[in-house]
Design a protein around this motif. Structure first.
Motif, PDB file in Angstrom:
ATOM      1  N   MET A  66       0.840  -1.204   0.000  1.00 39.07           N
ATOM      2  CA  MET A  66       0.000   0.000   0.000  1.00 39.07           C
ATOM      3  C   MET A  66       0.875   1.255   0.000  1.00 39.07           C
ATOM      4  SD  MET A  66      -3.219  -0.742  -0.132  1.00 39.07           S
ATOM      5  CE  MET A  66      -4.098   0.634   0.544  1.00 39.07           C
ATOM      6  N   ALA A  67       1.941   1.250   0.803  1.00 33.54           N
ATOM      7  CA  ALA A  67       2.845   2.400   0.853  1.00 33.54           C
ATOM      8  C   ALA A  67       3.532   2.606  -0.498  1.00 33.54           C
ATOM      9  CB  ALA A  67       3.884   2.199   1.953  1.00 33.54           C
ATOM     10  N   LYS A  68       3.954   1.502  -1.128  1.00 33.87           N
ATOM     11  CA  LYS A  68       4.600   1.577  -2.438  1.00 33.87           C
ATOM     12  C   LYS A  68       3.614   2.091  -3.488  1.00 33.87           C
ATOM     13  CE  LYS A  68       7.843  -1.609  -3.455  1.00 33.87           C
ATOM     14  NZ  LYS A  68       8.454  -2.862  -3.982  1.00 33.87           N
ATOM     15  N   ALA A  69       2.355   1.645  -3.397  1.00 35.14           N
ATOM     16  CA  ALA A  69       1.326   2.098  -4.333  1.00 35.14           C
ATOM     17  C   ALA A  69       1.089   3.602  -4.194  1.00 35.14           C
ATOM     18  CB  ALA A  69       0.028   1.328  -4.111  1.00 35.14           C
ATOM     19  N   GLU A  70       1.077   4.100  -2.963  1.00 36.10           N
ATOM     20  CA  GLU A  70       0.893   5.539  -2.738  1.00 36.10           C
ATOM     21  C   GLU A  70       2.045   6.335  -3.352  1.00 36.10           C
ATOM     22  OE1 GLU A  70       0.061   6.871   1.259  1.00 36.10           O
ATOM     23  OE2 GLU A  70      -1.329   5.196   1.557  1.00 36.10           O
ATOM     24  N   GLN A  71       3.273   5.840  -3.185  1.00 37.24           N
ATOM     25  CA  GLN A  71       4.434   6.517  -3.763  1.00 37.24           C
ATOM     26  C   GLN A  71       4.326   6.565  -5.288  1.00 37.24           C
ATOM     27  OE1 GLN A  71       7.574   4.054  -2.062  1.00 37.24           O
ATOM     28  NE2 GLN A  71       8.372   5.854  -0.990  1.00 37.24           N
ATOM     29  N   ILE A  72       3.888   5.466  -5.876  1.00 41.59           N
ATOM     30  CA  ILE A  72       3.759   5.398  -7.329  1.00 41.59           C
ATOM     31  C   ILE A  72       2.678   6.357  -7.809  1.00 41.59           C
ATOM     32  CG2 ILE A  72       3.055   3.897  -9.241  1.00 41.59           C
ATOM     33  CD1 ILE A  72       4.505   1.607  -7.731  1.00 41.59           C
ATOM     34  N   GLU A  73       1.559   6.411  -7.095  1.00 44.78           N
ATOM     35  CA  GLU A  73       0.471   7.312  -7.480  1.00 44.78           C
ATOM     36  C   GLU A  73       0.879   8.772  -7.349  1.00 44.78           C
ATOM     37  OE1 GLU A  73      -2.889   6.041  -5.171  1.00 44.78           O
ATOM     38  OE2 GLU A  73      -3.156   4.237  -6.384  1.00 44.78           O
ATOM     39  N   LYS A  74       1.736   9.098  -6.372  1.00 47.63           N
ATOM     40  CA  LYS A  74       2.205  10.475  -6.201  1.00 47.63           C
ATOM     41  C   LYS A  74       3.049  10.933  -7.392  1.00 47.63           C
ATOM     42  CE  LYS A  74       2.220  10.738  -1.179  1.00 47.63           C
ATOM     43  NZ  LYS A  74       3.049  10.775   0.032  1.00 47.63           N
ATOM     44  N   LEU A  75       3.735   9.976  -8.035  1.00 51.88           N
ATOM     45  CA  LEU A  75       4.535  10.329  -9.215  1.00 51.88           C
ATOM     46  C   LEU A  75       3.674  10.911 -10.325  1.00 51.88           C
ATOM     47  CD1 LEU A  75       6.965   7.310  -9.618  1.00 51.88           C
ATOM     48  CD2 LEU A  75       7.575   9.637  -9.040  1.00 51.88           C
ATOM     49  N   GLY A  76       2.480  10.359 -10.489  1.00 50.44           N
ATOM     50  CA  GLY A  76       1.590  10.824 -11.547  1.00 50.44           C
ATOM     51  C   GLY A  76       1.918  10.197 -12.882  1.00 50.44           C
ATOM     52  N   SER A  77       3.145  10.410 -13.351  1.00 51.35           N
ATOM     53  CA  SER A  77       3.558   9.821 -14.623  1.00 51.35           C
ATOM     54  C   SER A  77       5.074   9.787 -14.698  1.00 51.35           C
ATOM     55  CB  SER A  77       3.000  10.615 -15.795  1.00 51.35           C
ATOM     56  OG  SER A  77       3.613  11.885 -15.845  1.00 51.35           O
ATOM     57  N   ILE A  78       5.564   8.948 -15.598  1.00 51.80           N
ATOM     58  CA  ILE A  78       6.998   8.963 -15.896  1.00 51.80           C
ATOM     59  C   ILE A  78       7.140   9.270 -17.376  1.00 51.80           C
ATOM     60  CG2 ILE A  78       7.730   7.419 -14.051  1.00 51.80           C
ATOM     61  CD1 ILE A  78       7.941   5.174 -16.057  1.00 51.80           C
ATOM     62  N   GLU A  79       8.204   9.988 -17.693  1.00 49.90           N
ATOM     63  CA  GLU A  79       8.434  10.380 -19.075  1.00 49.90           C
ATOM     64  C   GLU A  79       9.653   9.654 -19.624  1.00 49.90           C
ATOM     65  OE1 GLU A  79       8.452  14.594 -19.698  1.00 49.90           O
ATOM     66  OE2 GLU A  79       6.843  14.870 -18.243  1.00 49.90           O
ATOM     67  N   LEU A  80       9.503   9.167 -20.834  1.00 47.76           N
ATOM     68  CA  LEU A  80      10.588   8.472 -21.522  1.00 47.76           C
ATOM     69  C   LEU A  80      10.808   9.119 -22.876  1.00 47.76           C
ATOM     70  CD1 LEU A  80       9.368   4.838 -20.880  1.00 47.76           C
ATOM     71  CD2 LEU A  80      11.380   5.856 -19.877  1.00 47.76           C
ATOM     72  N   THR A  81      12.038   9.088 -23.321  1.00 46.21           N
ATOM     73  CA  THR A  81      12.322   9.561 -24.673  1.00 46.21           C
ATOM     74  C   THR A  81      12.929   8.405 -25.452  1.00 46.21           C
ATOM     75  OG1 THR A  81      14.503  10.354 -24.001  1.00 46.21           O
ATOM     76  CG2 THR A  81      12.704  11.954 -23.977  1.00 46.21           C
ATOM     77  N   ALA A  82      12.591   8.358 -26.725  1.00 50.19           N
ATOM     78  CA  ALA A  82      13.103   7.297 -27.588  1.00 50.19           C
ATOM     79  C   ALA A  82      13.221   7.814 -29.010  1.00 50.19           C
ATOM     80  CB  ALA A  82      12.171   6.093 -27.534  1.00 50.19           C
ATOM     81  N   LYS A  83      14.045   7.160 -29.772  1.00 49.94           N
ATOM     82  CA  LYS A  83      14.246   7.513 -31.169  1.00 49.94           C
ATOM     83  C   LYS A  83      12.994   7.098 -31.952  1.00 49.94           C
ATOM     84  CE  LYS A  83      18.095   7.038 -34.372  1.00 49.94           C
ATOM     85  NZ  LYS A  83      19.319   6.284 -34.641  1.00 49.94           N
ATOM     86  N   ALA A  84      12.466   8.018 -32.766  1.00 51.97           N
ATOM     87  CA  ALA A  84      11.228   7.737 -33.496  1.00 51.97           C
ATOM     88  C   ALA A  84      11.321   8.224 -34.930  1.00 51.97           C
ATOM     89  CB  ALA A  84      10.054   8.416 -32.802  1.00 51.97           C
ATOM     90  N   GLY A  85      10.428   7.712 -35.760  1.00 50.72           N
ATOM     91  CA  GLY A  85      10.325   8.142 -37.148  1.00 50.72           C
ATOM     92  C   GLY A  85       9.367   9.307 -37.260  1.00 50.72           C
ATOM     93  N   GLU A  86       9.212   9.840 -38.462  1.00 54.22           N
ATOM     94  CA  GLU A  86       8.332  10.986 -38.684  1.00 54.22           C
ATOM     95  C   GLU A  86       6.882  10.692 -38.305  1.00 54.22           C
ATOM     96  OE1 GLU A  86       9.197  11.569 -42.830  1.00 54.22           O
ATOM     97  OE2 GLU A  86      10.317  13.391 -42.380  1.00 54.22           O
ATOM     98  N   SER A  87       6.452   9.473 -38.491  1.00 49.02           N
ATOM     99  CA  SER A  87       5.066   9.104 -38.189  1.00 49.02           C
ATOM    100  C   SER A  87       4.831   8.897 -36.695  1.00 49.02           C
ATOM    101  CB  SER A  87       4.685   7.832 -38.943  1.00 49.02           C
ATOM    102  OG  SER A  87       5.489   6.752 -38.504  1.00 49.02           O
ATOM    103  N   GLY A  88       5.883   8.962 -35.886  1.00 52.07           N
ATOM    104  CA  GLY A  88       5.735   8.781 -34.446  1.00 52.07           C
ATOM    105  C   GLY A  88       5.983   7.352 -33.993  1.00 52.07           C
ATOM    106  N   LYS A  89       6.289   6.480 -34.917  1.00 50.97           N
ATOM    107  CA  LYS A  89       6.566   5.087 -34.574  1.00 50.97           C
ATOM    108  C   LYS A  89       7.998   4.969 -34.049  1.00 50.97           C
ATOM    109  CE  LYS A  89       6.132   0.498 -36.681  1.00 50.97           C
ATOM    110  NZ  LYS A  89       5.781  -0.232 -35.544  1.00 50.97           N
ATOM    111  N   LEU A  90       8.149   4.273 -32.930  1.00 49.34           N
ATOM    112  CA  LEU A  90       9.468   4.114 -32.321  1.00 49.34           C
ATOM    113  C   LEU A  90      10.284   3.052 -33.045  1.00 49.34           C
ATOM    114  CD1 LEU A  90       8.530   4.041 -28.523  1.00 49.34           C
ATOM    115  CD2 LEU A  90       9.198   6.000 -29.880  1.00 49.34           C
TER     116      LEU A  90
END
Length: 165
Positions: A66-90
């Protein structure tokens, strides 16, 4: 065959439960992997003596989850970057292993990759939701935002010209 579970087994039961399973499943999987023991007369007596200890351990694991779940929910989201093509496909997909590594790196929360599930594979730029099942009763969701770190042209004509030259 009746067995007493030593650990939580998905879709079967929790530690300390007395369950009926097929003989082969018990002999070939549950007992050798130390998930369960045969429900003999001695084991049943021992189970009743240890039931309070087992329940206390389960409660402690539940509170930690439950404590770990609360910590994860506080994050809201995580952002990742990756190499992609013009159409947005990774180029490639983002795996649950990569997601768990990013979560640990950015927040210090360690999650097993087997507990993470995705509705669809992350193979394009956008927002995705990952479900993290910490225990059978504790689940949480985390938003994953994928952006392009580098946009690579996907022109077929360019590759044809390069091979001809």
């Amino acid at each position: 065959m009746q067995v007493i579970l030593k650990k939580e087994v998905q879709n079967i039961g929790e530690a300390g439960d007395l369950v009926n399973v097929k003989d082969g499943y018990a002999r070939n999987y549950l007992i050798p992997k130390n998930f369960a023991e045969a429900a003999t007369e001695g084991a049943l007596k021992n189970r009743e003596q240890n039931i309070a200890r087992i329940k206390a351990k389960q409660e402690k694991l539940h509170q930690e989850a439950m404590a770990k779940a609360e910590q994860i929910e506080k994050l809201g989201s995580i952002e990742l970057t990756a190499k992609a093509g013009e159409s947005g496909k990774l180029f490639g997909t983002i795996t649950t292993k990569k997601l768990c590594e990013e979560l640990k790196e950015k927040s210090g929360i360690e999650v097993d990759r087997k507990t993470v599930s995705l509705n669809s594979p992350i193979n394009k730029v956008g927002e995705f939701t990952m479900l993290i099942k910490l225990t059978s009763k504790v689940k949480t969701e985390l938003k994953v935002v994928v952006t392009a770190s580098e946009i690579v042209k996907e022109s077929i004509e360019e590759t044809v010209e390069e091979t001809e030259a």
